[in-house]
Design a protein around this motif. Structure first.
Motif, PDB file in Angstrom:
ATOM      1  N   LEU A   1      31.432  41.362  30.211  1.00 22.92           N
ATOM      2  CA  LEU A   1      31.389  40.260  29.259  1.00 22.92           C
ATOM      3  C   LEU A   1      31.945  38.998  29.918  1.00 22.92           C
ATOM      4  O   LEU A   1      31.394  37.905  29.765  1.00 22.92           O
TER       5      LEU A   1
ATOM      6  N   MET B   1      31.286  48.404  21.103  1.00 24.16           N
ATOM      7  CA  MET B   1      31.825  47.944  22.380  1.00 24.16           C
ATOM      8  C   MET B   1      31.438  48.890  23.514  1.00 24.16           C
ATOM      9  O   MET B   1      31.144  48.445  24.634  1.00 24.16           O
TER      10      MET B   1
ATOM     11  N   VAL C   1      27.810  48.161  24.300  1.00 25.92           N
ATOM     12  CA  VAL C   1      27.663  46.883  25.008  1.00 25.92           C
ATOM     13  C   VAL C   1      28.067  47.038  26.468  1.00 25.92           C
ATOM     14  O   VAL C   1      27.353  46.595  27.379  1.00 25.92           O
TER      15      VAL C   1
ATOM     16  N   VAL D   1      33.731  39.244  22.452  1.00 22.58           N
ATOM     17  CA  VAL D   1      32.281  39.297  22.255  1.00 22.58           C
ATOM     18  C   VAL D   1      31.781  37.978  21.686  1.00 22.58           C
ATOM     19  O   VAL D   1      30.741  37.451  22.105  1.00 22.58           O
TER      20      VAL D   1
ATOM     21  N   TRP E   1      25.314  41.871  14.682  1.00 20.61           N
ATOM     22  CA  TRP E   1      25.422  42.568  15.960  1.00 20.61           C
ATOM     23  C   TRP E   1      24.468  43.737  16.100  1.00 20.61           C
ATOM     24  O   TRP E   1      24.678  44.621  16.932  1.00 20.61           O
TER      25      TRP E   1
ATOM     26  N   LEU F   1      24.099  37.669  23.635  1.00 22.05           N
ATOM     27  CA  LEU F   1      25.152  38.585  24.043  1.00 22.05           C
ATOM     28  C   LEU F   1      24.874  39.202  25.399  1.00 22.05           C
ATOM     29  O   LEU F   1      25.786  39.371  26.210  1.00 22.05           O
TER      30      LEU F   1
END
Length: 388
Positions: free
Chosen positions: A28, A154, A157, A281, A375, A386
């Protein structure tokens, strides 16, 4: 053996190397920021909290966390409103995002807040403090749901960024464990706490039979063992795991959700760490969104943000963050205090801080519905900003 890519129109055939993913694109932000924000900070802070005696320090910790809430917790809620309702007319009333996403935006953005407002109005008009008190327990239920789904998200991701995707059966194991821990934690909360106050209003728990609580705990433990076994098998077979994502998943389920019923000081600290996980995020999303906006158009005189900071990315990010701090203060303090001072109600029934109770419950519950839309992997904005 690595996959080979061929150009069929070339003679002789030329091997084209697979696309390379830079180190920065696999996070990220970077390894250290991801570790600290996604959950690693809990592994550092928890041992320190355990060393602090509860007696004599609970008020100091509570006061400190209330200050931190203005900078982390409340802005994390506010940012969800900033992102969700940005361009809401197009999202909810056109088919640009597809029919399914359009309906989700309408339900979470219009129907849910209308239902919450109707519920609170009914409680106020009927002077039913007990029914209103149960709303805090419902909030606790949604808190658990939100924590486990965010922890799972998470992990997904981090896995996507590192190109270490989980297959359908592996995801099912992780999700089953999420829901098992969620249910067990909520039942345990109801079993451990019979009555508590929030902003002067009592909220009540449900008296579940002990066998149900015990069975839910056993199921949560069994599914947790299954999840650990699946991750261990994956590690042995591939030699890789999205480590920061696994930490985020484990911390969200077991340290933030389950352990809070064990240690009262940790109950005060965990929400800030959860919010920090959310914010990293949001910062990634908003940075990519703002870059795209600045690249797509020239500064407009009618845009206040453009007039203030021009095309400076950092300036726009600072404005977004400050707006979240201000909006968070208004939502959690300013508006409830104003309503408390202007709308008459029976304070003998509801106490002197009714609208603080209502405001905090409303924002918490609504926030979870906003997140289920924002999301989702089907949401094109999520894919674009994202992972972009």
């Amino acid at each position: 053996m690595a996959t080979q890519y061929y150009r069929p129109d070339a003679a002789p055939q030329v091997v084209v190397p697979p696309p390379q993913v830079s180190r920065d694109q696999r996070y990220l932000f970077n390894p250290v920021v991801d570790f600290i924000c996604l959950g690693g900070s809990s592994l550092i802070i928890l041992p320190l909290i355990l060393m602090v005696p509860v007696t004599g320090y609970q008020e100091q910790v509570a006061g400190t966390m209330l200050i931190i809430a203005h900078l982390i917790n409340h802005p994390h809620f506010a940012h969800s409103y900033q992102i969700f309702y940005r361009g809401f007319r197009i999202k909810a009333f056109t088919a640009d995002l597809g029919r399914a996403m359009q309906l989700r935006y309408v339900f979470s953005g219009i129907v849910v807040p209308a239902m919450l407002a109707a519920f609170f109005a009914f409680c106020l008009l009927t002077a039913d403090a007990r029914l209103l008190g149960y709303a805090a327990n419902v909030m606790a239920l949604f808190v658990g749901w939100h924590y486990v789904k965010q922890g799972y998200g998470m992990l997904m991701v981090d896995a996507a960024l590192k190109r270490q995707y989980f297959n359908a059966s592996e995801k099912k194991v992780l999700l089953v464990n999420c829901y098992a821990v969620w249910v067990a934690a909520w039942l345990g909360f109801n079993d451990a706490i019979r009555e508590r106050k929030l902003w002067g209003l009592q909220y009540f728990t449900f008296d579940f039979p002990d066998p149900i609580v015990i069975v839910s705990t056993v199921v949560a433990a069994a599914t947790g063992i299954a999840a650990v076994g699946m991750l261990a098998t994956r590690w042995r077979s591939t030699g890789r795991l999205p480590v920061n994502g696994v930490i985020a998943y484990a911390v969200s389920l077991y340290i933030w959700l389950w352990f809070v019923t064990v240690h009262p000081l940790w109950l005060l600290v965990a929400p800030a760490l959860h919010s920090l996980q959310y914010l990293v995020v949001v910062w990634r999303f908003q940075t990519n969104y703002q870059k795209a906006q600045l690249a797509a158009s020239e500064p407009e005189a009618s845009s206040l943000a453009r007039r203030l900071v021009g095309n400076k990315l950092l300036g726009h990010l600072i404005l977004f963050t400050l707006s979240g701090v201000i909006l968070g203060f208004v939502g959690f303090w300013g508006l409830p205090i104003m309503l408390n001072a202007t709308i008459p109600y029976d304070d003998a029934v509801f106490g002197s801080t009714l609208f603080l109770f209502v405001g905090w419950i409303f924002i918490n519950v609504h926030h979870y519905f906003l997140d289920t839309v924002m999301w989702r992997r089907e949401n094109p904005d999520t894919r674009r900003y994202l992972f972009g």
